[in-house]
Motif scaffolding. Sequence first.
Motif, short mmCIF file in Angstrom:
data_model
loop_
_atom_site.label_atom_id
_atom_site.label_comp_id
_atom_site.label_asym_id
_atom_site.label_seq_id
_atom_site.Cartn_x
_atom_site.Cartn_y
_atom_site.Cartn_z
N MET A 180 0.83 -1.20 0.00
CA MET A 180 0.00 0.00 0.00
C MET A 180 0.87 1.25 0.00
O MET A 180 0.58 2.22 -0.71
CB MET A 180 -0.93 0.01 1.22
N ALA A 181 1.94 1.22 0.77
CA ALA A 181 2.86 2.36 0.80
C ALA A 181 3.47 2.59 -0.58
O ALA A 181 3.58 3.73 -1.05
CB ALA A 181 3.95 2.13 1.84
N ARG A 182 3.85 1.50 -1.23
CA ARG A 182 4.46 1.63 -2.56
C ARG A 182 3.48 2.23 -3.56
O ARG A 182 3.83 3.13 -4.33
CB ARG A 182 4.94 0.27 -3.05
N LEU A 183 2.25 1.75 -3.55
CA LEU A 183 1.24 2.26 -4.48
C LEU A 183 0.96 3.74 -4.24
O LEU A 183 0.85 4.54 -5.18
CB LEU A 183 -0.05 1.46 -4.37
N LEU A 184 0.85 4.12 -2.97
CA LEU A 184 0.60 5.52 -2.63
C LEU A 184 1.77 6.41 -3.04
O LEU A 184 1.58 7.50 -3.60
CB LEU A 184 0.32 5.66 -1.14
N HIS A 230 12.78 0.28 1.51
CA HIS A 230 11.70 1.10 0.97
C HIS A 230 11.50 2.37 1.80
O HIS A 230 11.18 3.43 1.25
CB HIS A 230 10.40 0.29 0.94
N LEU A 231 11.70 2.27 3.11
CA LEU A 231 11.59 3.46 3.96
C LEU A 231 12.66 4.48 3.58
O LEU A 231 12.37 5.67 3.43
CB LEU A 231 11.70 3.07 5.43
N GLY A 232 13.90 4.02 3.42
CA GLY A 232 14.96 4.93 3.02
C GLY A 232 14.68 5.58 1.67
O GLY A 232 14.90 6.78 1.47
N LYS A 233 14.16 4.78 0.75
CA LYS A 233 13.83 5.28 -0.58
C LYS A 233 12.72 6.33 -0.52
O LYS A 233 12.79 7.38 -1.18
CB LYS A 233 13.41 4.10 -1.45
N LEU A 234 11.70 6.06 0.29
CA LEU A 234 10.59 7.00 0.43
C LEU A 234 11.06 8.31 1.04
O LEU A 234 10.68 9.40 0.58
CB LEU A 234 9.49 6.39 1.30
N LEU A 235 11.89 8.23 2.06
CA LEU A 235 12.41 9.44 2.71
C LEU A 235 13.28 10.25 1.76
O LEU A 235 13.28 11.49 1.81
CB LEU A 235 13.19 9.06 3.97
N THR A 236 14.01 9.57 0.89
CA THR A 236 14.86 10.28 -0.07
C THR A 236 14.03 10.95 -1.15
O THR A 236 14.18 12.15 -1.42
CB THR A 236 15.85 9.29 -0.73
N GLU A 237 13.16 10.17 -1.78
CA GLU A 237 12.42 10.68 -2.93
C GLU A 237 11.29 11.63 -2.54
O GLU A 237 10.90 12.49 -3.34
CB GLU A 237 11.87 9.51 -3.74
N GLY A 238 10.78 11.48 -1.32
CA GLY A 238 9.70 12.35 -0.87
C GLY A 238 10.14 13.39 0.13
O GLY A 238 9.32 13.94 0.87
N ARG A 239 11.43 13.70 0.11
CA ARG A 239 12.02 14.58 1.13
C ARG A 239 11.26 15.91 1.27
O ARG A 239 10.85 16.29 2.37
CB ARG A 239 13.48 14.86 0.79
N ASP A 240 11.08 16.61 0.18
CA ASP A 240 10.50 17.95 0.27
C ASP A 240 9.07 17.91 0.81
O ASP A 240 8.69 18.74 1.64
CB ASP A 240 10.52 18.62 -1.11
N GLU A 241 8.28 16.96 0.33
CA GLU A 241 6.89 16.86 0.79
C GLU A 241 6.83 16.51 2.26
O GLU A 241 6.02 17.07 3.02
CB GLU A 241 6.13 15.81 -0.03
N LEU A 297 3.81 7.09 4.12
CA LEU A 297 4.75 6.89 5.23
C LEU A 297 4.17 6.07 6.39
O LEU A 297 4.82 5.13 6.86
CB LEU A 297 5.27 8.24 5.73
N PRO A 298 2.96 6.36 6.89
CA PRO A 298 2.44 5.55 8.01
C PRO A 298 2.28 4.07 7.65
O PRO A 298 2.51 3.20 8.51
CB PRO A 298 1.08 6.19 8.31
N TRP A 299 1.88 3.79 6.43
CA TRP A 299 1.77 2.40 6.00
C TRP A 299 3.13 1.70 6.07
O TRP A 299 3.25 0.58 6.57
CB TRP A 299 1.24 2.32 4.57
N LEU A 300 4.14 2.39 5.57
CA LEU A 300 5.47 1.78 5.54
C LEU A 300 6.05 1.64 6.95
O LEU A 300 6.69 0.63 7.27
CB LEU A 300 6.40 2.62 4.66
N MET A 301 5.82 2.62 7.79
CA MET A 301 6.28 2.52 9.18
C MET A 301 5.61 1.34 9.87
O MET A 301 6.23 0.65 10.69
CB MET A 301 5.99 3.82 9.92
N SER A 302 4.35 1.08 9.56
CA SER A 302 3.65 -0.06 10.14
C SER A 302 4.28 -1.37 9.69
O SER A 302 4.42 -2.32 10.48
CB SER A 302 2.17 -0.04 9.75
N ALA A 303 4.66 -1.43 8.40
CA ALA A 303 5.32 -2.65 7.90
C ALA A 303 6.62 -2.89 8.64
O ALA A 303 6.93 -4.03 9.04
CB ALA A 303 5.58 -2.52 6.39
#
Length: 280
Positions: free
Chosen positions: A118-122, A151-162, A132-138
Amino acid sequence: MRLLLRIVAALGLLLAAASATAETLSEKTLKDIVTRQKNIFAQAEKDKDHLDEAWLRGELQNVINSYDILIQKSPDFAAGYAAYGLLLAKVGMTREAAGMLMRANQLDGEVPVVKNEMARLLAEDGKVAEALPWLMSAVDLEPKEPLYHYHLGKLLTEGRDELIATGQFNRASLDKAMLEAFQHAAALAPDDMAYAYRAAEAYYDLATPKWDEALAAWSALETKAKPGIEQQTIRLHAANVLLKMGRRDHAHALLVMVTEPALQKQKQTLLDELAAKSDK
């Protein structure tokens, strides 16, 4: 294929958890469907250079039909929705996949592979803060799974500004969490070079450089790399870090050792940078 195997393994664990007692008909049916699914993708990977696309579409449609029948007969079977959602996501039916995964999560809120997907799709839909909350739950549910930390590291990198804009992080706290996520993934899978490589690359993403740590990471990675292009690629990174640290002689010594033809363009770029710094 690697992701598919992880998914199949996760489904196996999910089914094992569901089968604490005697195996139900729903569980047996799902195992049969997942086995067929695995075999189809394995054959597709084997035949990838001469793949019959019509055959693949037909086989996958048969699997999808089987999932439809399964959830019609077992509307409260969380594992069925989870497996179906993972397949739909893999074949690009993201909206339908999200619906199946959400239903799986409603029925059983402690399935980490569902949270991760779900985190990946979002995230792929640009909804980083929601992902982020979905991935933190995983991660919380299965802290020893390296893929979730990666995946958490990737999300934090690519979604940094948001993510910074939401106020959940400042740049320093986000960088710290990002680096730790990649390092956890590498530590949990010490034989997987891809995780270790990304953990070393993560130092380039920091707002405040930690070049001593970066150099140590690349040096440790070199000792595990295969001789040839893999090892020499890592030397290029180490030389790049040394240049940033002002250690030009050491950087030059490493660059001399890069002899692979495929790496000569990157090597020359660093040599030009080295020459420019020497002229100042």
